[in-house]
Design a protein around this motif. Sequence first.
Motif, PDB file in Angstrom:
ATOM      1  N   CYS A   1     -65.645  -4.911  12.753  1.00 47.32           N
ATOM      2  CA  CYS A   1     -65.378  -3.690  12.002  1.00 47.32           C
ATOM      3  C   CYS A   1     -65.631  -3.909  10.512  1.00 47.32           C
ATOM      4  O   CYS A   1     -66.321  -3.122   9.860  1.00 47.32           O
ATOM      5  CB  CYS A   1     -63.933  -3.256  12.245  1.00 47.32           C
ATOM      6  SG  CYS A   1     -63.481  -1.707  11.491  1.00 47.32           S
ATOM      7  N   VAL A   2     -65.112  -4.997   9.969  1.00 49.84           N
ATOM      8  CA  VAL A   2     -65.308  -5.315   8.556  1.00 49.84           C
ATOM      9  C   VAL A   2     -66.788  -5.609   8.292  1.00 49.84           C
ATOM     10  O   VAL A   2     -67.356  -5.147   7.294  1.00 49.84           O
ATOM     11  CB  VAL A   2     -64.406  -6.490   8.116  1.00 49.84           C
ATOM     12  CG1 VAL A   2     -64.764  -6.974   6.724  1.00 49.84           C
ATOM     13  CG2 VAL A   2     -62.945  -6.077   8.180  1.00 49.84           C
TER      14      VAL A   2
ATOM     15  N   PHE B   1     -71.707  -0.466  13.376  1.00 47.23           N
ATOM     16  CA  PHE B   1     -70.771  -1.128  14.289  1.00 47.23           C
ATOM     17  C   PHE B   1     -71.476  -1.524  15.582  1.00 47.23           C
ATOM     18  O   PHE B   1     -71.306  -2.623  16.085  1.00 47.23           O
ATOM     19  CB  PHE B   1     -69.578  -0.216  14.581  1.00 47.23           C
ATOM     20  CG  PHE B   1     -68.524  -0.881  15.412  1.00 47.23           C
ATOM     21  CD1 PHE B   1     -67.579  -1.685  14.817  1.00 47.23           C
ATOM     22  CD2 PHE B   1     -68.497  -0.719  16.778  1.00 47.23           C
ATOM     23  CE1 PHE B   1     -66.597  -2.308  15.574  1.00 47.23           C
ATOM     24  CE2 PHE B   1     -67.529  -1.331  17.548  1.00 47.23           C
ATOM     25  CZ  PHE B   1     -66.577  -2.130  16.942  1.00 47.23           C
ATOM     26  N   LEU B   2     -72.294  -0.630  16.118  1.00 46.14           N
ATOM     27  CA  LEU B   2     -72.991  -0.910  17.373  1.00 46.14           C
ATOM     28  C   LEU B   2     -73.962  -2.082  17.240  1.00 46.14           C
ATOM     29  O   LEU B   2     -74.016  -2.960  18.103  1.00 46.14           O
ATOM     30  CB  LEU B   2     -73.738   0.340  17.848  1.00 46.14           C
ATOM     31  CG  LEU B   2     -72.861   1.500  18.275  1.00 46.14           C
ATOM     32  CD1 LEU B   2     -73.716   2.716  18.614  1.00 46.14           C
ATOM     33  CD2 LEU B   2     -71.984   1.127  19.449  1.00 46.14           C
ATOM     34  N   VAL B   3     -74.730  -2.103  16.160  1.00 46.56           N
ATOM     35  CA  VAL B   3     -75.709  -3.178  15.946  1.00 46.56           C
ATOM     36  C   VAL B   3     -75.007  -4.529  15.861  1.00 46.56           C
ATOM     37  O   VAL B   3     -75.397  -5.488  16.531  1.00 46.56           O
ATOM     38  CB  VAL B   3     -76.531  -2.920  14.660  1.00 46.56           C
ATOM     39  CG1 VAL B   3     -77.341  -4.135  14.255  1.00 46.56           C
ATOM     40  CG2 VAL B   3     -77.441  -1.711  14.856  1.00 46.56           C
ATOM     41  N   ILE B   4     -73.962  -4.602  15.061  1.00 50.29           N
ATOM     42  CA  ILE B   4     -73.265  -5.878  14.865  1.00 50.29           C
ATOM     43  C   ILE B   4     -72.521  -6.294  16.127  1.00 50.29           C
ATOM     44  O   ILE B   4     -72.537  -7.464  16.502  1.00 50.29           O
ATOM     45  CB  ILE B   4     -72.333  -5.803  13.646  1.00 50.29           C
ATOM     46  CG1 ILE B   4     -73.188  -5.683  12.379  1.00 50.29           C
ATOM     47  CG2 ILE B   4     -71.433  -7.023  13.559  1.00 50.29           C
ATOM     48  CD1 ILE B   4     -72.431  -5.420  11.127  1.00 50.29           C
ATOM     49  N   SER B   5     -71.896  -5.343  16.806  1.00 52.79           N
ATOM     50  CA  SER B   5     -71.142  -5.714  18.014  1.00 52.79           C
ATOM     51  C   SER B   5     -72.079  -6.198  19.122  1.00 52.79           C
ATOM     52  O   SER B   5     -71.724  -7.096  19.881  1.00 52.79           O
ATOM     53  CB  SER B   5     -70.273  -4.559  18.498  1.00 52.79           C
ATOM     54  OG  SER B   5     -71.056  -3.459  18.887  1.00 52.79           O
ATOM     55  N   LYS B   6     -73.276  -5.643  19.224  1.00 54.23           N
ATOM     56  CA  LYS B   6     -74.227  -6.109  20.236  1.00 54.23           C
ATOM     57  C   LYS B   6     -74.710  -7.525  19.947  1.00 54.23           C
ATOM     58  O   LYS B   6     -74.840  -8.340  20.851  1.00 54.23           O
ATOM     59  CB  LYS B   6     -75.431  -5.168  20.310  1.00 54.23           C
ATOM     60  CG  LYS B   6     -75.149  -3.874  21.024  1.00 54.23           C
ATOM     61  CD  LYS B   6     -76.375  -2.989  21.062  1.00 54.23           C
ATOM     62  CE  LYS B   6     -76.034  -1.646  21.670  1.00 54.23           C
ATOM     63  NZ  LYS B   6     -77.185  -0.733  21.634  1.00 54.23           N
ATOM     64  N   LYS B   7     -74.976  -7.826  18.680  1.00 54.53           N
ATOM     65  CA  LYS B   7     -75.534  -9.131  18.326  1.00 54.53           C
ATOM     66  C   LYS B   7     -74.483 -10.235  18.208  1.00 54.53           C
ATOM     67  O   LYS B   7     -74.793 -11.396  18.428  1.00 54.53           O
ATOM     68  CB  LYS B   7     -76.317  -9.025  17.015  1.00 54.53           C
ATOM     69  CG  LYS B   7     -77.564  -8.195  17.146  1.00 54.53           C
ATOM     70  CD  LYS B   7     -78.398  -8.263  15.899  1.00 54.53           C
ATOM     71  CE  LYS B   7     -79.665  -7.447  16.118  1.00 54.53           C
ATOM     72  NZ  LYS B   7     -80.664  -7.698  15.113  1.00 54.53           N
TER      73      LYS B   7
END
Length: 114
Positions: free
Chosen positions: A63-64, A46-52
């Motif tokens: 989330c998905v 979640f952290l990796v995707i939300s940052k990028k």
Amino acid sequence: MPHFVTKFKQNKILPPPPPLNIKRTKREIIWDRVELETKGLLGENFLVISKKFSSVLTWHQTCVAALIRARKTTDQIAGLLSVSPRDIEKIRQHIRERLGLDSELDLMVFFSAI
């Protein structure tokens, strides 16, 4: 009041209730619960995707996407998030559209490579 509810309230695990003047749909309540539960479940994904992709994807899509990166199927994601598989399919489609990906395979490869 049952003992376990009192214990949770003492430990402040439960979030504060929303203000009474705000009407919330069942879907909003479910996604709020999902937000609390998935922060621990999704962790690094979640952290990796939300940052990028925070400027491109909504919170629900992030989330998905994190669950896709964790190699979960549509049915598994739907079960975890307490929504229908069709809802997850729509979210996956919107993610592909926003990221300019053509197929479901491209989506899985894209998130696996991050």
